[in-house]
Design an enzyme around this catalytic site. Structure first.
Site, PDB file in Angstrom:
ATOM      1  N   GLU A   1      -4.532  -5.328  -2.766  1.00  0.00           N
ATOM      2  CA  GLU A   1      -3.120  -4.437  -3.110  1.00  0.00           C
ATOM      3  C   GLU A   1      -2.094  -4.728  -1.579  1.00  0.00           C
ATOM      4  OE1 GLU A   1      -0.674  -0.237  -4.568  1.00  0.00           O
ATOM      5  OE2 GLU A   1      -2.968  -0.568  -4.043  1.00  0.00           O
TER       6      GLU A   1
ATOM      7  N   LYS B   1      -2.204  -6.904  -6.587  1.00  0.00           N
ATOM      8  CA  LYS B   1      -1.827  -5.886  -7.171  1.00  0.00           C
ATOM      9  C   LYS B   1      -0.585  -5.586  -6.256  1.00  0.00           C
ATOM     10  CE  LYS B   1      -1.184  -1.040  -8.676  1.00  0.00           C
ATOM     11  NZ  LYS B   1      -2.508   0.647  -9.132  1.00  0.00           N
TER      12      LYS B   1
END
Length: 296
Positions: A176, A213
């Site tokens: 992420e 992500k």
């Protein structure tokens, strides 16, 4: 669900991943949003008990297990706890929901327009415990705040370095590198970010996959090549501070991305709602987010 079944659920499932991993400094804000004021708890133990009660209510709500939530990201203390008398991961899997665990230990100070992860000195023990608890994957967050090539390269390199260690332990790493949605140069920075991620993916062994992500990009479809990359199991989008409606509207314009929202999922839930009201509000958010995920 065994590992193979969970992999297929994440790769092909129609729905989205719920982010239930608020921790540390973000927990009081999450509780206030839910209607639990700071004076209603004292100390970390009571604070985490209050947030676990909220998460348990979400997980056991009728609408949460109806197939549109395909995964859920947990905080360590949530994984350690129980839901309806079962370990949280088992309770999720019983509802067809694949469990992930947040493994980062917060953000380092900003350098070169980015905040890398603090040293993950507890990672080995957490990975061992997560495997023992039947978790499928992990999630770890960095933040990019400007289109600084060095900062972006450093963030992505760290994500892949730790991701490989996680994969070696038998878990699916969700990388992420969040891009701050308020950054004025985000379109330019997302070009740099895309190139760095592709570089990291191309360096992976042929038999290895990761998840990504990412912030919903400024230019719709910007990350489509990542959704099609053979080293990527799934690309999910964070809401990044957008409201549910804003995040869903933007996500729907991005083919192949599905949601992994926190605020966008939980923003209308309140402690004093009846179970029927709670399920109704959560159901509305789930249906909206699932629809946007399917539209992409």
């Amino acid at each position: 669900m065994n590992h193979e079944q969970m992999t297929a659920r994440i790769a092909d499932g129609q729905g989205f991943i719920a982010a239930l991993d608020q921790s540390g400094g973000s927990t009081p804000k999450a509780l206030r949003g839910y209607g639990v004021e700071d004076g209603e708890w004292s100390g970390d133990d009571e604070m985490f008990a209050a947030i676990h009660a909220m998460r348990s209510r979400v997980i056991t709500a009728p609408c949460f297990g109806e197939g549109k939530v395909i995964g859920a990201i947990l905080f360590e203390k949530t994984m350690d706890g129980t839901v309806d008398g079962k370990p949280t991961a088992d309770a999720l899997k019983d509802r067809g929901i694949v469990p992930f665990i947040k493994v980062d230990q917060g953000l380092a100070d900003e350098a070169n327009g980015a905040q890398m992860m603090k040293p993950l000195d507890k990672l080995d023990a957490l990975l061992e415990k997560s495997v023992a608890n039947g978790m499928f994957g992990t999630k770890m967050r960095s933040i990019i705040k400007s289109a600084n090539p060095q900062g972006i390269a450093d963030v992505v390199a760290q994500q892949f370095e730790v991701g490989n260690k996680i994969a070696d332990a038998g878990l699916m790493p969700m990388l992420e590198p969040e891009y701050d949605i308020t950054a004025s140069d985000r379109a330019e920075g997302e070009d740099i970010l895309l190139a760095e991620i592709k570089k990291g993916l191309d360096a992976l062994p042929e038999d290895r996959q990761v998840m990504l992500k990412l912030s919903i990009p400024v230019r719709p479809g910007h990350y489509t090549t990542l959704t099609e990359h053979p080293r990527v199991l799934r690309v999910v989008a964070l809401s990044g501070g957008y409201s549910t409606d804003e995040a869903c509207e933007k996500l729907a314009k991005n083919p192949g991305m599905i949601a992994s929202f926190s605020r966008g999922l939980l923003q209308d839930l309140r402690k004093d709602q009846s179970d029927e009201q709670f399920d109704g509000c959560l159901r509305s958010a789930i249906e909206k987010i699932a629809s946007a995920s399917a539209a992409g």
